[in-house]
Each structure stands twice: as C-alpha cells, then as structure tokens.
Design an enzyme around this catalytic site. Structure first.
Site, PDB file in Angstrom:
ATOM      1  N   GLY B  72       0.816  -1.219   0.000  1.00 43.23           N
ATOM      2  CA  GLY B  72       0.000   0.000   0.000  1.00 43.23           C
ATOM      3  C   GLY B  72       0.845   1.263   0.000  1.00 43.23           C
ATOM      4  O   GLY B  72       0.541   2.234  -0.707  1.00 43.23           O
ATOM      5  N   THR B  73       1.915   1.246   0.777  1.00 43.89           N
ATOM      6  CA  THR B  73       2.779   2.431   0.851  1.00 43.89           C
ATOM      7  C   THR B  73       3.361   2.730  -0.523  1.00 43.89           C
ATOM      8  O   THR B  73       3.339   3.870  -0.986  1.00 43.89           O
ATOM      9  CB  THR B  73       3.915   2.182   1.874  1.00 43.89           C
ATOM     10  N   ASN B 154      -7.959   4.569   8.653  1.00 45.70           N
ATOM     11  CA  ASN B 154      -7.499   3.330   9.292  1.00 45.70           C
ATOM     12  C   ASN B 154      -7.662   3.316  10.808  1.00 45.70           C
ATOM     13  O   ASN B 154      -7.703   2.258  11.417  1.00 45.70           O
ATOM     14  CB  ASN B 154      -6.040   3.050   8.929  1.00 45.70           C
ATOM     15  N   GLN B 182      -7.788   0.398   3.391  1.00 48.50           N
ATOM     16  CA  GLN B 182      -8.694  -0.154   4.412  1.00 48.50           C
ATOM     17  C   GLN B 182     -10.095  -0.409   3.857  1.00 48.50           C
ATOM     18  O   GLN B 182     -10.973  -0.847   4.588  1.00 48.50           O
ATOM     19  CB  GLN B 182      -8.791   0.798   5.610  1.00 48.50           C
ATOM     20  N   SER B 202      -3.830  -2.876  -0.707  1.00 49.17           N
ATOM     21  CA  SER B 202      -2.765  -3.704  -0.154  1.00 49.17           C
ATOM     22  C   SER B 202      -3.325  -5.082   0.199  1.00 49.17           C
ATOM     23  O   SER B 202      -4.398  -5.178   0.814  1.00 49.17           O
ATOM     24  CB  SER B 202      -2.212  -3.026   1.097  1.00 49.17           C
ATOM     25  N   HIS B 204      -2.343  -7.413   2.312  1.00 45.82           N
ATOM     26  CA  HIS B 204      -2.342  -7.988   3.666  1.00 45.82           C
ATOM     27  C   HIS B 204      -3.487  -7.499   4.543  1.00 45.82           C
ATOM     28  O   HIS B 204      -3.654  -7.972   5.669  1.00 45.82           O
ATOM     29  CB  HIS B 204      -0.983  -7.798   4.347  1.00 45.82           C
ATOM     30  N   THR B 240      11.395  -7.485 -11.294  1.00 49.88           N
ATOM     31  CA  THR B 240      10.750  -8.793 -11.463  1.00 49.88           C
ATOM     32  C   THR B 240       9.604  -8.910 -10.469  1.00 49.88           C
ATOM     33  O   THR B 240       9.748  -8.578  -9.291  1.00 49.88           O
ATOM     34  CB  THR B 240      11.783  -9.924 -11.233  1.00 49.88           C
ATOM     35  N   CYS B 327       4.776   6.114  19.798  1.00 46.90           N
ATOM     36  CA  CYS B 327       5.962   6.465  20.564  1.00 46.90           C
ATOM     37  C   CYS B 327       6.931   7.179  19.621  1.00 46.90           C
ATOM     38  O   CYS B 327       7.302   6.640  18.587  1.00 46.90           O
ATOM     39  CB  CYS B 327       6.584   5.190  21.101  1.00 46.90           C
TER      40      CYS B 327
HETATM   41  C1  LIG Z   1      -4.832   3.591   5.008  1.00 52.88           C
HETATM   42  C2  LIG Z   1      -3.526   2.904   4.797  1.00 52.88           C
HETATM   43  N1  LIG Z   1      -2.750   3.263   3.779  1.00 52.88           N
HETATM   44  C3  LIG Z   1      -1.575   2.662   3.546  1.00 52.88           C
HETATM   45  C4  LIG Z   1      -1.125   1.637   4.342  1.00 52.88           C
HETATM   46  C5  LIG Z   1       0.198   1.002   4.058  1.00 52.88           C
HETATM   47  O1  LIG Z   1       0.036  -0.249   3.473  1.00 52.88           O
HETATM   48  P1  LIG Z   1       1.243  -1.310   3.498  1.00 52.88           P
HETATM   49  O2  LIG Z   1       1.381  -1.761   4.881  1.00 52.88           O
HETATM   50  O3  LIG Z   1       0.810  -2.387   2.557  1.00 52.88           O
HETATM   51  O4  LIG Z   1       2.442  -0.579   2.980  1.00 52.88           O
HETATM   52  C6  LIG Z   1      -1.896   1.238   5.443  1.00 52.88           C
HETATM   53  C7  LIG Z   1      -1.417   0.169   6.344  1.00 52.88           C
HETATM   54  O5  LIG Z   1      -1.608   0.208   7.527  1.00 52.88           O
HETATM   55  C8  LIG Z   1      -3.137   1.881   5.659  1.00 52.88           C
HETATM   56  O6  LIG Z   1      -3.921   1.531   6.684  1.00 52.88           O
END
Ligand SMILES: Cc1ncc(COP(=O)(O)O)c(C=O)c1O
Lengths: 84, 404
Positions: B72-73, B154, B182, B202, B204, B240, B327
């Site tokens: 996702g990032t 999130n 999310q 994403s 996961h 790849t 933190c």
């Molecule tokens: C709203 C949102 N964007 C992006 C991400 C990042 O996704 P990833 O962990 O697959 O990089 C998260 C993960 O917690 C998320 O909740």
C-alpha cells in the site's frame, strides 16, 4: 510479589526505581527487579516508553513513574490472602 | 493464557489458508520469471494475469489498469510522486489537496514534495472524522493538479465522501487519488462509480500476503514511474514481479468478492456486539461516526482509562487491540488522526481501536467487551483524572466531570 521496572536509565525511570525501593521498605515481600525497557519482557508487556511498571503480571504504568500511593494501594488490594 | 482474540485486523490480517495454498506452487516448481519467453515463464505469466483479473474485478476496473506494487505504501508513493514528477517534467509544480488524517504513506510524500517546491493543503475533518466534500473543494486552487483523500480512515473506520470529492477535483481539472487500503473487501469499491483516477490497495489487509499492493491507474493518466527498471507492469513499475505475492493477492481478492456479503453481515454482527462497550461499560463513547463507517473498525474513547495500559493488560490476557497514539523519541505522542478532528491529547491517550475479522466470533467479542469493562474499572483506579488530564473545552468528546 514481583515488581518489574523497565528502565532506560533516565531520570523518570530512576524516580520509579527509587519509589519502588521506598515502597519495598513497607512491603518486604515486594521483590523489585529492574530490566532494560527494550528487553523481550518489555516488548511482551507492550512497554514502548520508559519507565514501565509491571507488578505480578499487571501492567500499571507506561511512560511515567507511578506514585508510591498508587503502588501501595495496588499492593494492598492484591496481596495474597495469607500476607494480609 | 486463554484463547487468543485478535482484534487488530486493520493492522494486518492472517493469510487465508486457501490463499497460502494458492501461493505455494509459486514458491516451488512454478518459479520461472514471468518475463521469460519459454514455456515455464509463460505459465507463470498466465497465472499473474489471472491474479490481475481477480484484483481488477474487486475494484471493477479493466485488468490492464491494475499495477502490482510492493504494498500500500508503495502504491501511494507511486501515485503521488508519479503525478508530481509528471508536472516537473513539463517544468511545472503546483498544488495538492489532501487530508490531515491520511496514512503516513501519503503524508510523508506530501511533505517531501513540499521540499521540492510543491504546495500542499491538509484539510481537517469534522469532529466525526469525516471530511466535508465542500471543505475539500474550497481548498482547491487554480493550479491544484492532485487531490488525495483516503477512502476509509485506518484508525476510526470512517468512510470519506470520495465520489463528491472526485467530482469536485475533476471540475477543476485535478487528478483524484484515493488510498483504499482499508476499504478493499470491506466496502464496495468501484473505480468508475467513485470516479477516481488512481486508487491504492494492499493485499495484507484482506487475508493476502504482506509486501504486495495494487495501484489502479486510469488509462491515459500521466505518471512518471518511480522505479522504471526493466519496464514491467506496462512500464509503471519495474522489477521482477513478486509472483507468489501477486498470486496470493489474486486469490485473496477473489475470495473477498465471493464472500463479500457474508463477511459484511458478519462484521455488522460483531460490531453490534462491540457497541455494547458504549452501553454497558461506564463512560465509553465511539470516536468517529456510527453510520458513515466500515463495520470492522471501531475506535472508542474510554474516559480516564490509559489506553496503553489497557492494550498491555488485554495483551496479557490474549486479547490484541491497538492504539493510535505512537511512541516518538521516547515520548508518547497523541494520535494525529484524532487530533486532526479536534480531539484533545487526553481523549487520544484514552482511545483504543478494535478491528474485527472474518474469523472472529460473537462469543470472542462478547468476552472482549466484558474484559475491557473489568479492566477499565481497574485502570480508572490507577490514574486519577488529575494525572491523566482533562479534555479541553473544544474537544468533541468532552466528558462530564467526576466520571472516575
Ligand atoms: C490507510 C492505509 N494506507 C496505507 C497503508 C500502508 O500499506 P502497506 O502496509 O501495505 O504498505 C496502510 C497500512 O496500515 C493503511 O492503513
């Protein structure tokens, strides 16, 4: 009873250790153990910031020293029956 | 320790056994590079293509608009930097509109772009952690070229008015990106209906593997690739492919679609049970919005209960939840999400997130409610209101005095 203090060696951690030693003079059964705040035990207890305080498996403080009064109250409420 | 109850599915979800089974051959005999022209490569390429179709179906997009990424990032970064670098390429900078409660994946990109001469407006939500589409529209400027607003927050689960915001963005000629990490599998996501140009997801978060994500790119959108490499993913993302991850994502997306209604209904039932916290435990309120939210994420303020202590003690009882405060350099910082909605630091330090999943049971959630109730009473004895602080008068969760 076992009091586990997770310390980073800073003044707030030292304050918590001093408070516990003082409390221990009133409660000789209180065993005070100091551990690093980045140890596995600290991670298990979810201690992200020091000081952390866990007494008999109950997390009582994270990130700041808990006062002697609060610790005393907890001990008095949770002491095993035969010590009371 | 008693039975584990995992209520942190917004952080990550377990890989579905069916997903793992689908992935395994690609960690074994089906190891070829999908770019290879021999038969082994072709077999893998076909499997990647099937996975692409499954992910595309989940967002109602054509398969060729689906770009697999490293999570996702990376999808967010590819969208934001890609759109900004496309501006730079023609010698322009410009303005971006986003929200103050985006995931750091978006916020950090925006901050980086500010150092390169772009301007960014961070719109704050209303007290219910929902943005007003009008506020976003008002933040736009003549040179706004990109609007990036998350679909589901999130930390609180609130749903944002993406359709209206996308319409406003297009009216002013800006691209619309949404971080739907999310949202996928949790609410209907249809790129046409939403009107978005770019959408991140994403694997996961929907019972797929970690380290694989998706970026939907509407055909014709100009993005400069961040990692051009060998031109994979239609020159959008070189390198790849993470074949086992992509296969896993494909299967997770397929299952999310097949079981969508059943999982939704189950999440609603679990939420109903979780909401007992507000009625049966003293001084607990929901942060965010009760209606405009996905059912599987709920964030509660438990007045005068130190949320970190709650998380730690629940964890010792085998119950896993999370907090939004973080933190930073040895100090506890309040949740920037709750703060952006005007909540005080104290409200933030006493708030916790519960996020359910398809394998949780009503009985598990019921046990959590009972244990939270018991711990909340105990923890209110550990910290006095004077120690934990008071909400300031503007905090939307302002509590009556003398709760503890
Ligand atoms: C709203 C949102 N964007 C992006 C991400 C990042 O996704 P990833 O962990 O697959 O990089 C998260 C993960 O917690 C998320 O909740």
């Amino acid at each position: 009873m076992r009091a586990l203090v997770f310390s980073d060696g800073g003044p707030e951690s030292q304050a918590q250790i001093d408070i516990l030693h003082k409390v221990a003079t009133r409660f000789p059964d209180l065993d005070v153990v100091v551990a690093p705040f980045d140890s596995d035990d600290a991670i298990d207890a979810g201690i992200l910031v020091a000081p952390g305080l866990v007494i008999d498996g109950v997390t009582l403080s994270i990130g700041r020293a808990l006062s002697a009064g609060r610790i005393r109250r907890f001990i008095e409420q949770h002491k095993p029956e035969d010590d009371a | 320790m008693s039975e584990i109850v995992y209520l942190d599915h917004a952080a990550t979800t377990p890989v579905d056994p069916a997903v793992r089974d689908a992935m395994l051959p690609y960690l074994g005999e089906l190891f070829a590079n999908p770019s290879s022209i021999h038969a082994a490569g072709r077999t893998v390429r076909q499997a990647v293509s099937r996975a692409r179709s499954h992910v595309a179906e989940l967002i109602a997009a054509p398969p060729e608009s689906v770009v697999f990424t490293g999570g996702g990032t990376e999808s967010d970064v590819t969208a934001l930097l890609g759109a900004a670098f496309a501006r730079e390429r023609v010698g322009e900078r410009g303005h971006i509109v986003t929200s103050a409660f985006e995931h750091p994946a978006v916020l950090e990109c925006c901050r980086f772009l500010e150092t390169r001469g772009f301007r960014v407006t961070y719109v704050r939500p209303e007290a219910n952690v929902v943005l007003s589409a009008d506020a976003v529209a008002e933040a736009m400027q003549p040179d706004t070229f990109l609007v990036s607003i998350m679909m589901v927050n999130n930390e609180t689960g609130t749903l944002q008015p993406i359709r209206s915001i996308a319409a406003a963005a297009h009216e002013r000629g800006a691209l619309m990106h949404t971080d739907a990490v999310q949202a996928l599998g949790k609410t209907e996501v249809d790129v046409e209906d939403l009107g978005v140009d770019l959408l991140s997801g994403s694997a996961h978060k929907l019972y797929g593997p970690k380290g694989v994500g998706v970026l939907y790119v509407r055909p014709g959108v100009d993005l400069v690739p961040i990692a051009p490499g060998g031109g994979q993913e239609r020159k959008r993302r070189g390198g790849t492919e993470n074949v086992p991850g992509i296969i896993g994502f494909g299967e997770a997306a397929r299952l999310a679609r097949v079981h969508f209604h059943e999982r939704q209904a189950h999440a609603q039932r679990l939420r109903q049970e979780l909401m007992r916290l507000c009625t049966e435990v003293r001084s607990v309120r929901l942060n965010g919005d009760a209606e405009q939210a996905v059912p599987h994420i709920a964030n509660f303020c438990l007045v005068y209960v130190d949320a970190l202590l709650l998380v730690s003690n629940l964890s010792r009882r085998g119950i896993f939840i999370s907090v939004g405060s973080a933190c930073a350099s040895g100090k506890l910082e309040p949740s920037y999400v709750l703060k952006s909605a005007g909540m005080s630091d104290f409200a933030s330090f006493t708030s916790a997130r519960f996020s359910t999943g398809k394998d949780n049971t009503v009985e598990q959630v019921s046990r959590v409610v009972d244990e939270v109730g018991e711990l909340a009473e105990f923890l209110r004895q550990i910290r006095t209101p004077a120690e934990i602080g008071q909400c300031d008068e503007n905090c939307p969760c302002l509590w009556e005095e003398g709760v503890a």
